[in-house]
Motif scaffolding. Structure first.
Motif, PDB file in Angstrom:
ATOM      1  N   GLU A 564       0.822  -1.223   0.000  1.00  0.00           N
ATOM      2  CA  GLU A 564       0.000   0.000   0.000  1.00  0.00           C
ATOM      3  C   GLU A 564       0.853   1.268   0.000  1.00  0.00           C
ATOM      4  O   GLU A 564       0.352   2.351  -0.347  1.00  0.00           O
ATOM      5  N   LEU A 565       2.115   1.158   0.412  1.00  0.00           N
ATOM      6  CA  LEU A 565       2.995   2.327   0.394  1.00  0.00           C
ATOM      7  C   LEU A 565       3.258   2.761  -1.048  1.00  0.00           C
ATOM      8  O   LEU A 565       3.566   1.931  -1.905  1.00  0.00           O
ATOM      9  N   ALA A 566       3.182   4.071  -1.288  1.00  0.00           N
ATOM     10  CA  ALA A 566       3.454   4.576  -2.638  1.00  0.00           C
ATOM     11  C   ALA A 566       4.942   4.509  -2.945  1.00  0.00           C
ATOM     12  O   ALA A 566       5.354   4.052  -4.013  1.00  0.00           O
ATOM     13  N   THR A 567       5.762   4.961  -2.012  1.00  0.00           N
ATOM     14  CA  THR A 567       7.210   4.955  -2.197  1.00  0.00           C
ATOM     15  C   THR A 567       7.869   5.252  -0.863  1.00  0.00           C
ATOM     16  O   THR A 567       7.188   5.439   0.160  1.00  0.00           O
ATOM     17  N   ASP A 568       9.197   5.308  -0.857  1.00  0.00           N
ATOM     18  CA  ASP A 568       9.971   5.686   0.321  1.00  0.00           C
ATOM     19  C   ASP A 568      10.716   6.979   0.045  1.00  0.00           C
ATOM     20  O   ASP A 568      11.186   7.218  -1.062  1.00  0.00           O
ATOM     21  N   MET A 569      10.825   7.781   1.069  1.00  0.00           N
ATOM     22  CA  MET A 569      11.621   9.000   0.993  1.00  0.00           C
ATOM     23  C   MET A 569      13.006   8.718   1.571  1.00  0.00           C
ATOM     24  O   MET A 569      13.125   8.167   2.662  1.00  0.00           O
ATOM     25  N   VAL A 570      14.046   9.075   0.833  1.00  0.00           N
ATOM     26  CA  VAL A 570      15.426   8.822   1.261  1.00  0.00           C
ATOM     27  C   VAL A 570      16.011  10.122   1.804  1.00  0.00           C
ATOM     28  O   VAL A 570      16.041  11.133   1.097  1.00  0.00           O
ATOM     29  N   ALA A 571      16.489  10.093   3.039  1.00  0.00           N
ATOM     30  CA  ALA A 571      17.000  11.303   3.683  1.00  0.00           C
ATOM     31  C   ALA A 571      18.483  11.158   4.030  1.00  0.00           C
ATOM     32  O   ALA A 571      19.347  11.367   3.186  1.00  0.00           O
ATOM     33  N   ARG A 572      18.785  10.745   5.269  1.00  0.00           N
ATOM     34  CA  ARG A 572      20.194  10.652   5.678  1.00  0.00           C
ATOM     35  C   ARG A 572      20.967   9.626   4.859  1.00  0.00           C
ATOM     36  O   ARG A 572      22.187   9.747   4.686  1.00  0.00           O
ATOM     37  N   GLY A 573      20.272   8.615   4.357  1.00  0.00           N
ATOM     38  CA  GLY A 573      20.949   7.644   3.511  1.00  0.00           C
ATOM     39  C   GLY A 573      21.567   8.283   2.283  1.00  0.00           C
ATOM     40  O   GLY A 573      22.648   7.889   1.837  1.00  0.00           O
ATOM     41  N   ALA A 574      20.882   9.303   1.729  1.00  0.00           N
ATOM     42  CA  ALA A 574      21.423  10.010   0.570  1.00  0.00           C
ATOM     43  C   ALA A 574      22.563  10.932   0.966  1.00  0.00           C
ATOM     44  O   ALA A 574      23.461  11.200   0.152  1.00  0.00           O
TER      45      ALA A 574
END
Length: 706
Positions: A564-574
């Motif tokens: 059901e999740l549309a996508t993931d947001m990448v933060a500190r990993g980037a």
């Protein structure tokens, strides 16, 4: 950069570390704590992972350096004269910094921009009244040596706007080139604030007709204080008061005492001091940029009437279309501009399976986003901008909304505490900027934001959250998204109870960071709760997860656990490894070499010089942001050095050697070594240079790290 020059920077550091390692091996073995990797009791990779310590292969481990027990206020860097300079110094007051900036402007280092472009001392139109220096010879005498390489503006096929001030001026052709870039350093960037609009914001004469009309329709037109108290009372379970107090409203419109909630424009809005225009509201007299937007978005008949007010054009169209000669019984939204699109009829963005780079404070600047776009990011978002600062016309805050032409799907993030400021900011951004969506931050944990009632503080006031989203979505034509955390207090999650209503408020998507405000960035994100919210959300509301995405394995697991999740947001990993987007798209663990990592840093430097400028000020600004980024990248552990793959975001890296000198230098947690890396790319640091990372974490509490 030749190999010899590269080795001259990193070999002294590498040799000193190697000698220390050999010396420690010759000494008698001293007892160590059993909890440390490489201690007297060896631990298996599984045991290390259980203790959140990165399982680096034994061949690359080295004993930790001896730490001095005496307190130290900063990092010292040895120089050629055996003197030291302290990295961390006491901060100066704003008044003192302002005084120093004014004195600095008149120094020979700050040559007049007009003279720098043309090389002619008489070219400055301000003459003796100019606030910059006109001493061309003194400027040339003190100017630092040019950097290696080619001017970034010439490299991109343009003309350098800095002329003699450019640190690559020796590579310029035809003497002193100049260019008219309309106030922007790079013509591939958009969303610059025009001087005309900035003056209107400074004088509080900007008209916000759409926002005020939406505030009126939602019953939020009373005084700011009364309505804010009303929202807070509703949050606490009180029914509140529906009485209008008929007092002045802080903005471009007021509430009259003759008719409740009736808007009238004050006299100062009816007159433009700069243009000497009487009897017309601000929306009647359009600046050239607004006229151009009307001409581009309307038909030929509209372009002919660009001098007529927008209201008159809409009325004229409606009357013309309603005549029998029009030959149509029904009006479509394309032919009748008086019909407003419902929030669900707006052009929505399909976030599903797209790689979304999170808005990142300080480091998520335009050059860094360009690097991530090259490495595979699909969606980018600007740094968080405060609504109050945008409405005041602060140039530094508007700079956060800049967009590069390579960002094909771009949004801006704003943060505000009350519906009126958010609505006006949304209307202003849509008028002045080219964007694809607007994100409202309702999860920022920073104290200075929360204490003003914005960010995570809104999680304690759901009625105010509702009002902000409703008025913003009703004002904007672009999609409105929001970013939240699980809760304000740990253990008191509440987003699951609101997720079913957020879509009906008008939000086009919601991002859920799997931590509470009280948790900040400690511990792991609660993805089970994010999954729970995604399953409860209506099918029309895309839910984006956020927290601890550090490899394509994490990405795949979230897709499997919760479709059901549309996508993931990448933060500190980037921040730590921006090539994570390449890894996700190619479904592999990239054992990137130190040379490839250095090339990524070179790209950032080139993008930074294009964005902040190729003069001395631009070079040092680029260096500062590069150092801020390096304070994250050293946490990356190469794949080839790990016993267990992939690396997790919460692993603490031990002290280790790299596979070559450069990789060893990049693994250093010392700010002095980050500065050495910056000198490889941007030349020597100026005298008295200081640096301390802006962000606070346990990794930087030690004095050795500045």
């Amino acid at each position: 950069m030749t190999r010899d020059i590269l080795l001259s920077f990193i070999k002294p550091y590498y040799l000193s570390s190697t000698k220390k390692h050999e010396r420690n091996n010759m000494d008698e073995e001293e007892p160590r704590d059993e909890g440390q990797q490489g201690g007297s009791v060896e631990q298996s990779p599984e045991q290390l992972v259980a203790r959140a310590i990165a399982p680096v292969k034994k061949d690359f481990l080295r004993p930790p350096p001896v730490r001095s027990s005496s307190p130290n206020d900063g990092v010292s860097i040895p120089n050629d004269n055996n003197k030291t300079s302290v990295l961390a110094k006491e901060k100066k007051s704003k008044r003192q910094l302002k005084r120093e900036r004014r004195l600095e402007q008149k120094s020979a280092r700050n040559l007049c921009p007009e003279i720098a472009k043309t090389g002619d001392v008489s070219s400055c139109p301000y003459k003796d009244k100019c606030r910059f220096s006109h001493d061309l010879e003194a400027f040339k005498a003190q100017k630092p040596a040019d950097l290696e390489g080619q001017c970034p503006f010439f490299k991109s096929g343009g003309a350098c706007p800095y002329g003699l001030g450019c640190r690559f001026s020796s590579t310029h052709e035809d003497g002193v080139p100049s260019a008219n870039l309309n106030g922007l350093k790079n013509n591939s960037e958009v969303n610059g604030l025009s001087k005309h609009v900035q003056k209107l914001l400074w004088k509080n004469k900007m008209s916000f007709s759409k926002a005020d009309a939406q505030l009126k329709s939602l019953g939020l037109v009373g005084t700011s204080k009364s309505k804010r108290n009303d929202l807070e009372n509703k949050d606490e379970g009180d029914t509140g008061s529906n009485k209008c107090d008929h007092s002045d409203y802080s903005g471009s419109c007021v509430v009259t005492s003759d008719s409740c909630c009736k808007l009238e424009c004050p006299e100062e809005v009816m007159k433009d001091d700069d243009n000497d225009i009487d009897g017309k509201s601000e929306s009647d007299v359009l600046c050239p940029q607004k006229r151009r937007k009307i001409a581009e978005n309307c038909g030929p008949m509209d372009a002919e009437n660009e001098g007529v007010s927008v209201t008159e054009q809409i009325v004229e169209r409606s009357c013309t279309k309603s005549e029998p000669e029009a030959g149509t019984d029904a009006l479509t939204p394309e032919t009748d501009l008086s019909l407003k699109l419902h929030s669900r009829e707006k052009k929505l963005i399909d976030f599903r399976e797209k790689l979304y780079l999170a808005p990142l404070t300080t480091v998520g600047n335009l050059p860094f986003r360009r690097v991530c776009k090259v490495l595979g990011a699909d969606v980018t978002c600007g740094e968080m901008a405060m609504c109050t600062n945008l409405l005041q016309g602060q140039a530094s805050e508007w700079a956060l909304l800049r967009r590069h032409s390579s960002e094909d799907l771009f949004g801006v993030q704003i943060c505000g505490a009350y519906p009126d400021t958010v609505a006006r900011t949304v209307e202003l951004i849509e008028q002045e900027c080219t964007i694809d969506f607007i994100d409202i931050n309702m999860g920022c944990p920073i104290d200075i934001v929360v204490n003003k009632g914005a960010g995570s503080a809104l999680l304690t006031k759901p009625m105010r959250m509702k009002s902000i989203v409703e008025v913003a979505s009703g004002t904007a034509e672009k999609p409105i998204t929001i970013k939240v955390r699980t809760a304000y207090f740990e253990g008191k999650n509440r987003i699951d109870s609101l997720i079913a209503d957020i879509g009906s408020w008008g939000a086009s998507a919601v991002t859920i960071h799997g931590r509470s405000r009280q948790q900040r960035y400690s511990k792991l994100a609660d993805w089970d709760y994010v999954y729970q919210c995604a399953r409860k959300a209506p099918t029309t509301l895309p839910v984006v997860g956020n927290g601890d995405v550090f490899s394509f394995v994490d990405w795949n697991n979230h897709r499997t656990e919760c479709p059901e999740l549309a996508t993931d947001m990448v933060a500190r990993g980037a921040l730590i490894k921006p090539w994570i987007f390449t890894e996700i798209k190619e479904q592999r663990h990239w054992d990137i070499s130190s040379g490839e990592r250095l090339n990524i840093l070179k790209d950032f430097v080139n993008f930074g010089l294009e964005h902040w400028g190729s003069d001395t000020k631009g070079v040092e600004t680029t260096r500062r942001f590069l150092l801020e980024w390096l304070s994250y990248t050293f946490r990356y552990i190469p794949v080839g050095l790990l016993d267990v793959v992939p690396q997790r975001l919460n692993w603490r890296p031990p002290s280790y050697y790299g596979r070559d000198e450069l990789e060893t230098l990049m693994a250093s947690d010392s700010a002095a070594d980050w500065i050495r890396i910056s000198e490889m790319l941007l030349g020597k640091v100026p005298d008295g240079f200081t640096f301390a990372p802006k962000h606070k974490s346990n990794a930087y509490d030690r004095a050795e790290n500045g």
